[in-house]
Design a protein around this motif. Structure first.
Motif, PDB file in Angstrom:
ATOM      1  N   LEU A  76       0.870  -1.195  -0.062  1.00 57.30           N
ATOM      2  CA  LEU A  76       0.099  -0.087  -0.044  1.00 57.30           C
ATOM      3  C   LEU A  76       0.820   1.363  -0.012  1.00 57.30           C
ATOM      4  CD1 LEU A  76      -2.788  -1.072   2.448  1.00 57.30           C
ATOM      5  CD2 LEU A  76      -3.099  -0.935   0.175  1.00 57.30           C
ATOM      6  N   SER A  77       2.238   1.372   0.541  1.00 54.95           N
ATOM      7  CA  SER A  77       2.983   2.400   0.748  1.00 54.95           C
ATOM      8  C   SER A  77       4.100   2.207  -0.077  1.00 54.95           C
ATOM      9  CB  SER A  77       2.861   2.944   2.207  1.00 54.95           C
ATOM     10  OG  SER A  77       3.818   1.965   2.870  1.00 54.95           O
TER      11      SER A  77
ATOM     12  N   PRO B 170      -0.286   2.332   6.597  1.00 53.24           N
ATOM     13  CA  PRO B 170      -1.344   1.628   6.438  1.00 53.24           C
ATOM     14  C   PRO B 170      -1.358   0.757   7.812  1.00 53.24           C
ATOM     15  CG  PRO B 170      -0.182   1.698   4.529  1.00 53.24           C
ATOM     16  CD  PRO B 170       0.476   2.633   5.349  1.00 53.24           C
ATOM     17  N   LEU B 171      -0.282   0.589   8.357  1.00 53.17           N
ATOM     18  CA  LEU B 171      -0.370  -0.478   9.561  1.00 53.17           C
ATOM     19  C   LEU B 171      -0.737   0.316  10.924  1.00 53.17           C
ATOM     20  CD1 LEU B 171       0.575  -2.841  11.161  1.00 53.17           C
ATOM     21  CD2 LEU B 171       2.891  -1.926  11.459  1.00 53.17           C
TER      22      LEU B 171
ATOM     23  N   VAL C 250      -4.380 -10.761   8.808  1.00 55.35           N
ATOM     24  CA  VAL C 250      -5.849 -10.253   8.559  1.00 55.35           C
ATOM     25  C   VAL C 250      -7.035 -11.062   7.890  1.00 55.35           C
ATOM     26  CG1 VAL C 250      -4.680  -7.900   7.669  1.00 55.35           C
ATOM     27  CG2 VAL C 250      -4.922  -9.658   6.226  1.00 55.35           C
ATOM     28  N   CYS C 251      -6.272 -12.080   7.464  1.00 50.23           N
ATOM     29  CA  CYS C 251      -7.160 -13.493   7.378  1.00 50.23           C
ATOM     30  C   CYS C 251      -7.757 -13.854   8.675  1.00 50.23           C
ATOM     31  CB  CYS C 251      -6.557 -14.593   6.664  1.00 50.23           C
ATOM     32  SG  CYS C 251      -6.035 -14.124   4.891  1.00 50.23           S
TER      33      CYS C 251
ATOM     34  N   LYS D 296     -16.405  -3.642   5.621  1.00 47.22           N
ATOM     35  CA  LYS D 296     -15.276  -2.435   5.915  1.00 47.22           C
ATOM     36  C   LYS D 296     -13.934  -2.968   6.100  1.00 47.22           C
ATOM     37  CE  LYS D 296     -16.394   0.546   9.239  1.00 47.22           C
ATOM     38  NZ  LYS D 296     -16.869   0.764  10.623  1.00 47.22           N
ATOM     39  N   PHE D 297     -13.713  -4.062   6.851  1.00 47.89           N
ATOM     40  CA  PHE D 297     -12.446  -4.497   7.094  1.00 47.89           C
ATOM     41  C   PHE D 297     -11.982  -5.134   5.790  1.00 47.89           C
ATOM     42  CE2 PHE D 297      -9.062  -7.312   8.465  1.00 47.89           C
ATOM     43  CZ  PHE D 297      -8.492  -6.667   9.473  1.00 47.89           C
ATOM     44  N   PHE D 298     -12.619  -5.754   5.097  1.00 51.85           N
ATOM     45  CA  PHE D 298     -12.189  -6.622   3.873  1.00 51.85           C
ATOM     46  C   PHE D 298     -11.915  -5.321   3.000  1.00 51.85           C
ATOM     47  CE2 PHE D 298     -13.028  -8.157  -0.466  1.00 51.85           C
ATOM     48  CZ  PHE D 298     -12.187  -9.092  -0.388  1.00 51.85           C
ATOM     49  N   SER D 299     -12.514  -4.540   2.714  1.00 53.56           N
ATOM     50  CA  SER D 299     -12.384  -3.167   1.827  1.00 53.56           C
ATOM     51  C   SER D 299     -11.286  -2.624   1.914  1.00 53.56           C
ATOM     52  CB  SER D 299     -13.393  -2.648   1.785  1.00 53.56           C
ATOM     53  OG  SER D 299     -13.332  -1.248   0.871  1.00 53.56           O
ATOM     54  N   ALA D 300     -10.944  -2.122   3.385  1.00 55.00           N
ATOM     55  CA  ALA D 300      -9.608  -1.554   3.820  1.00 55.00           C
ATOM     56  C   ALA D 300      -8.457  -2.249   3.757  1.00 55.00           C
ATOM     57  CB  ALA D 300      -9.684  -0.840   5.113  1.00 55.00           C
ATOM     58  N   HIS D 301      -8.539  -3.426   4.201  1.00 58.46           N
ATOM     59  CA  HIS D 301      -7.288  -4.325   4.615  1.00 58.46           C
ATOM     60  C   HIS D 301      -6.934  -5.672   4.098  1.00 58.46           C
ATOM     61  CE1 HIS D 301      -6.959  -1.234   7.698  1.00 58.46           C
ATOM     62  NE2 HIS D 301      -8.148  -1.637   8.235  1.00 58.46           N
ATOM     63  N   VAL D 302      -7.845  -6.075   3.195  1.00 64.50           N
ATOM     64  CA  VAL D 302      -7.801  -7.325   2.277  1.00 64.50           C
ATOM     65  C   VAL D 302      -7.761  -6.604   0.884  1.00 64.50           C
ATOM     66  CG1 VAL D 302      -8.451  -9.653   2.001  1.00 64.50           C
ATOM     67  CG2 VAL D 302      -8.643  -8.812   4.425  1.00 64.50           C
TER      68      VAL D 302
END
Length: 205
Positions: A97-98, A105-106, A134-135, A157-163
């Motif tokens: 992501l960065s 992101p962390l 995250v899984c 929300k979590f899936f979109s942002a972090h998976v």
């Protein structure tokens, strides 16, 4: 993975989703145990619904488990993700992501976990943006008992942002690596599963 479960039931479908996330967490966190590999080698390779989008990637993955020895799989994990210093393939969201580890992101992930009332397991050596971590959070958001936290809204929300935001890039990086056989097949299945999850959440929205 259990062909005795009829997927027509929404409850059974949720159980299956949680099991897949749990499996991915185990496989990406460390080399699989001999017991887990033995289970994979005898896994049913036909999806309950013929022609299902996940059926062919799953068949290829199970096939790779059958073709390789326990030691070959363990060596491949170490070759791709282990070693001293910079690994061949990073398993951390911040990197994708960065471009750097332990970046914004962390911090954002830690904030979202805190809002969910979830804290890092102190026995885990990896930071929270490790793909296995995250899984495991997704597995909890599906199968957990606390309906204030474990519900579809929080999952989305979590899936979109972090998976969804970086898992496809991770899968591409693994699949492109010349040493990736077992994990190349796993990356193919993971990418297909993330795609199915993305479509499911999009239908919600």
């Amino acid at each position: 993975m259990n062909d005795s479960i009829p997927v027509s039931s929404a409850l059974d479908e949720e159980t299956a989703r949680a099991e897949v996330y749990g499996l991915l967490a185990a496989l990406f966190y460390a080399p699989p145990t001999p017991e887990l590999l033995a289970q994979l080698r005898v896994a049913v390779t036909e999806a309950p619904a013929p022609g299902g989008f996940l059926e062919e990637p799953w068949r290829q993955f199970v096939g790779s488990a059958r073709e390789l020895s326990d030691q070959q799989v363990a060596d491949e994990y170490d070759a791709l993700f282990g070693g001293v210093g910079k690994p061949e393939v990073y398993l951390f969201g911040s990197y994708y992501l960065s471009g750097f580890l332990n970046e914004k992101p962390l911090a954002a992930l830690r904030g979202d976990l805190a809002a969910l009332g979830l804290t890092r397991d102190e026995t885990m050596n990896e930071t929270e943006d490790h793909f296995a971590c995250v899984c495991e959070v997704m597995r909890y958001l599906i199968a957990g008992d606390d309906v204030e936290v474990a519900n579809l809204t929080q999952q989305q929300k979590f899936f979109s942002a972090h998976v969804q935001s970086w898992a496809p890039a991770l899968c591409d990086a693994i699949a492109a690596h010349p040493k990736a056989r077992f994990y190349g097949a796993l990356a193919g299945f993971t990418a297909a599963f993330v795609s199915v999850e993305t479509q499911g959440f999009d239908l919600m929205g």
